[in-house]
Scaffold this motif. Structure first.
Motif, PDB file in Angstrom:
ATOM      1  N   LEU A   1       0.820  -1.207   0.000  1.00 52.21           N
ATOM      2  CA  LEU A   1       0.000   0.000   0.000  1.00 52.21           C
ATOM      3  C   LEU A   1       0.854   1.258   0.000  1.00 52.21           C
TER       4      LEU A   1
ATOM      5  N   SER B   1       1.352   3.348  -3.057  1.00 56.34           N
ATOM      6  CA  SER B   1       0.295   4.052  -3.793  1.00 56.34           C
ATOM      7  C   SER B   1       0.471   5.565  -3.735  1.00 56.34           C
TER       8      SER B   1
ATOM      9  N   TYR C   1      -1.539   8.015  -3.098  1.00 57.38           N
ATOM     10  CA  TYR C   1      -2.135   8.838  -2.034  1.00 57.38           C
ATOM     11  C   TYR C   1      -1.282   8.834  -0.778  1.00 57.38           C
TER      12      TYR C   1
ATOM     13  N   HIS D   1      -3.396   6.494   7.288  1.00 57.48           N
ATOM     14  CA  HIS D   1      -3.651   6.417   5.847  1.00 57.48           C
ATOM     15  C   HIS D   1      -3.542   5.014   5.291  1.00 57.48           C
ATOM     16  N   ALA D   2      -2.504   4.272   5.698  1.00 60.19           N
ATOM     17  CA  ALA D   2      -2.300   2.957   5.096  1.00 60.19           C
ATOM     18  C   ALA D   2      -3.185   1.900   5.754  1.00 60.19           C
TER      19      ALA D   2
ATOM     20  N   PRO E   1      -6.187   1.712   7.355  1.00 57.98           N
ATOM     21  CA  PRO E   1      -7.605   1.489   7.015  1.00 57.98           C
ATOM     22  C   PRO E   1      -7.792   0.747   5.706  1.00 57.98           C
ATOM     23  N   ASN E   2      -6.935   0.998   4.734  1.00 52.82           N
ATOM     24  CA  ASN E   2      -7.053   0.284   3.470  1.00 52.82           C
ATOM     25  C   ASN E   2      -6.430  -1.092   3.527  1.00 52.82           C
ATOM     26  N   ALA E   3      -5.619  -1.325   4.559  1.00 51.63           N
ATOM     27  CA  ALA E   3      -4.943  -2.616   4.639  1.00 51.63           C
ATOM     28  C   ALA E   3      -5.787  -3.652   5.362  1.00 51.63           C
ATOM     29  N   TRP E   4      -6.904  -3.228   5.973  1.00 54.77           N
ATOM     30  CA  TRP E   4      -7.669  -4.185   6.777  1.00 54.77           C
ATOM     31  C   TRP E   4      -8.120  -5.387   5.965  1.00 54.77           C
TER      32      TRP E   4
ATOM     33  N   THR F   1     -15.122  -4.064   4.188  1.00 55.82           N
ATOM     34  CA  THR F   1     -14.221  -2.936   4.328  1.00 55.82           C
ATOM     35  C   THR F   1     -13.965  -2.251   2.985  1.00 55.82           C
ATOM     36  N   ASN F   2     -14.254  -2.921   1.896  1.00 55.65           N
ATOM     37  CA  ASN F   2     -14.030  -2.312   0.593  1.00 55.65           C
ATOM     38  C   ASN F   2     -15.167  -2.700  -0.360  1.00 55.65           C
TER      39      ASN F   2
ATOM     40  N   ARG G   1     -16.253  -1.776  -3.000  1.00 53.86           N
ATOM     41  CA  ARG G   1     -16.045  -1.773  -4.448  1.00 53.86           C
ATOM     42  C   ARG G   1     -15.850  -3.170  -4.996  1.00 53.86           C
TER      43      ARG G   1
END
Lengths: 306, 313
Positions: free
Chosen positions: B205, B208, B210, B228-229, B231-234, B305-306, B308
């Motif tokens: 991550l 990336s 961002y 930042h990292a 929450p997206n890594a969960w 968690t995602n 999408r």
């Protein structure tokens, strides 16, 4: 063959031909650049190979030779003592290198033959064959492989050939996945299409067009798969349902001598005895992991950051 | 998808009975068994009916929690002292779950902390030494780790008992003390995997754009990772944890045998050695179910968690 760097002459550059480095020179050069961990790993693997090949010469006694002294302590006669029915542990360790490693190598090769051929076939022929194979692999992978191996061994019985076939089939699913994934990128290349239009058969396309281009990840996977197979076989033998006695095998040797470990406070050497075969297993897998790590690092950026 | 896989797995496990060679009725009941007892045994197993009918019956029975009857305890005279598979499995399943959850309790926080901190101090001495240690630990067979722990903590200094024999009456505190060594072994084995995968997920991550942006805006390294990292890594981390808990299911077999712990893994190994197929089937079904369920949970967490992921491109 050296080019003088201080003067430039076009004629000189054209006329001095570089020798094409042979594969040996090239591997020697990359070996010299290898990190210490990889060198250490290669030395260990080479040592294991020597021991496995020359086992009958190196071992002081026979593989299943029984002496009337069970649980003898370490001495000059029996370097690591004897086991519960009086077999020399040092000799059995040496023969174990041949049996355990040999069976693991055979299993891995078989797994790669099955998984590799099916994976390539599925990648080239992306119709019903791909669908059938991929779905059945999904189902096979849904069961933990050790558990599946236990079920199959309980049905077919624990002979060496059964062991090899069962574990090879279960492991070929992982090989299949990888081969299919990497060769999918190669199959769409123009030269494969050209070969197909030329009228080459499936076998040719597999061997001559695709295989050379997917070799590096497959070789690395071979190392990792071997570790996995080796550990699975050792675990099964340890559980008493893998390689059967009197064949010397590291996994079952650990189990047979396990009770000795409780005597460590009286005689440390006796306590260490059951750990020796286990350490032999661990050392080989560590060595292979080191070499594979370096190889992956060298051939691609793959897994660079892990 | 999960249900379909379970269905396919149940067919495979059921057909293991079909693959048994020849007349195993004779083999189980012994040489002295008369033809009548063998025939009765076959009738009891329903071997005189076609396979599909038997599969239907077996599946309904399993769904109602009836795993059949063990092969052991039968003998030639026709006296049936065998036990229900469910009675054998249930108490041991509780023990195994206790052991596995204890290992997970230690392993998950430990590996998360290690994974995040090594990602934070990437390529430092701390990171390198931990990476080396875990790489080595992954290569060790489980029983090697177990015996090293026994050697140091039980044989040489007798901190913990080397045999984890518990029964239904064992008090909770006593139970924890006795399973300390097996739990510690399992923890060590899976922490190595989990920590490496957590670290890889976070480092992935960090590449990336961002994250770059956050760094340029002046956030401190700790802030970047935690705010930042992470929450997206969960999602990947949840996958890693579920994957390793599934691995725990397998590792538990070997560890239980080392410590003679009365769990379901040991039951299965014994049953395999005796070729007691109903028990093997029951255990395998439980292991496979846990494995599939955990993978399913990982997928669900990933989607939660995602969101999408629900809509493929």
């Amino acid at each position: 063959m050296k080019i003088k760097t201080n003067i430039y002459s076009a004629l000189g550059e054209v006329s001095s031909v570089y020798d094409r480095r042979s594969i040996w020179t090239r591997s020697l050069i990359s070996l010299r650049k290898a990190p210490y961990t990889a060198r250490f790993g290669m030395v260990i693997i080479f040592g294991y190979m020597l021991v496995a090949i020359f086992a009958p010469i190196l071992a002081p006694y026979g593989e299943a030779q029984v002496f009337p002294k069970p649980y003898a302590p370490w001495s000059s006669d029996y370097i690591f003592g004897t086991d519960q029915i009086g077999r020399d542990i040092f000799s059995r360790m040496i023969y174990g290198a041949r049996n355990t490693v040999g069976i693991a190598v055979a299993t891995t090769i078989l797994a790669f033959l099955i998984g590799g051929v099916l994976g390539l076939a599925a990648a080239i022929n992306r119709s019903w064959l791909d669908q059938v194979l991929s779905r059945s692999v999904d189902v096979l992978m849904a069961i933990p492989s050790l558990i599946f191996a236990l079920v199959l061994l309980s049905i077919f019985g624990s002979t060496v050939s059964n062991l090899i076939i069962i574990i090879a089939v279960l492991d070929s699913t992982r090989v299949y996945r990888l081969t299919r994934a990497v060769s999918l990128n190669v199959v769409v290349m123009d030269y494969v299409e050209a070969a197909r239009l030329r009228g080459e058969g499936l076998g040719w396309i597999m061997r001559r067009e695709i295989l050379p281009n997917i070799m590096p990840p497959l070789i690395a996977e071979f190392g990792l798969r071997f570790c996995f197979v080796f550990l699975t076989i050792a675990a099964l033998s340890f559980l008493g349902i893998g390689i059967q006695p009197p064949t010397a095998d590291w996994g079952s040797m650990v189990r047979e001598n396990a009770s000795l470990i409780m005597f460590a406070q009286y005689d440390l050497k006796a306590g260490l005895t059951p750990l020796l075969p286990a350490a032999a297993i661990a050392l080989l897998t560590v060595a292979i992991n080191f070499v594979v790590d370096w190889f992956l690092h060298k051939t691609s950026g793959l897994r660079d950051d892990q | 998808m999960g249900v379909a896989t379970l269905f396919a797995v149940s067919i495979i496990i059921f057909s293991s009975m079909e693959l048994l060679p020849g007349d195993f009725g004779q083999a189980i009941l012994g040489q002295a068994a008369t033809e009548d007892t063998v025939a009765a045994f076959r009738r009891e197993l329903g071997l005189d009916q076609p396979a599909i009918v038997r599969y239907g019956q077996w599946l309904t029975a399993v769904l109602q929690g009836d795993l059949g009857t063990s092969f052991s305890g039968r003998n030639a005279s026709g006296v049936d002292r065998s036990r229900e598979v469910v009675d054998l499995v249930a108490p041991r399943l509780r023990n195994t779950l206790f052991l596995a959850s204890m290992a997970a309790l230690f392993a998950i926080p430990l590996s998360l902390v290690l994974g995040i901190s090594t990602a934070l101090y990437r390529n430092s001495v701390y990171d390198r030494s931990i990476s080396m240690t875990t790489l080595t630990a992954i290569s060790f067979p489980e029983f090697f780790v177990a015996y090293i722990l026994i050697l140091f903590l039980s044989s040489l200094s007798s901190v913990f008992p080397s045999l984890a024999n518990v029964d239904a009456d064992t008090q909770f505190g006593e139970r924890v003390y006795r399973v300390a060594l097996p739990a510690l072994t399992l923890t060590l084995v899976i922490v190595a995997h989990m920590m490496r995968m957590t670290r890889a997920a976070i480092i992935n991550l960090l590449a990336s754009p961002y994250i770059q942006m956050a760094r340029l805006s002046g956030a401190s390294p700790t802030e970047v990772i935690l705010k930042h990292a992470l929450p997206n890594a969960w999602a990947p981390i949840a996958t890693v944890i579920a994957f390793n808990l599934a691995y725990l299911v397998v590792g538990v077999v070997v560890v239980e045998v080392v410590f003679v712990y009365p769990g379901i893994g040991q039951l299965m190994v014994d049953a395999v050695a005796r070729r007691d197929i109903p028990v093997v089937q029951g255990c395998a079904l439980i292991f496979a179910m846990t494995y599939i369920l955990l993978n399913l949970i990982a997928d669900i967490i990933g989607i939660v968690t995602n969101p999408r992921l629900l809509y493929p491109k």
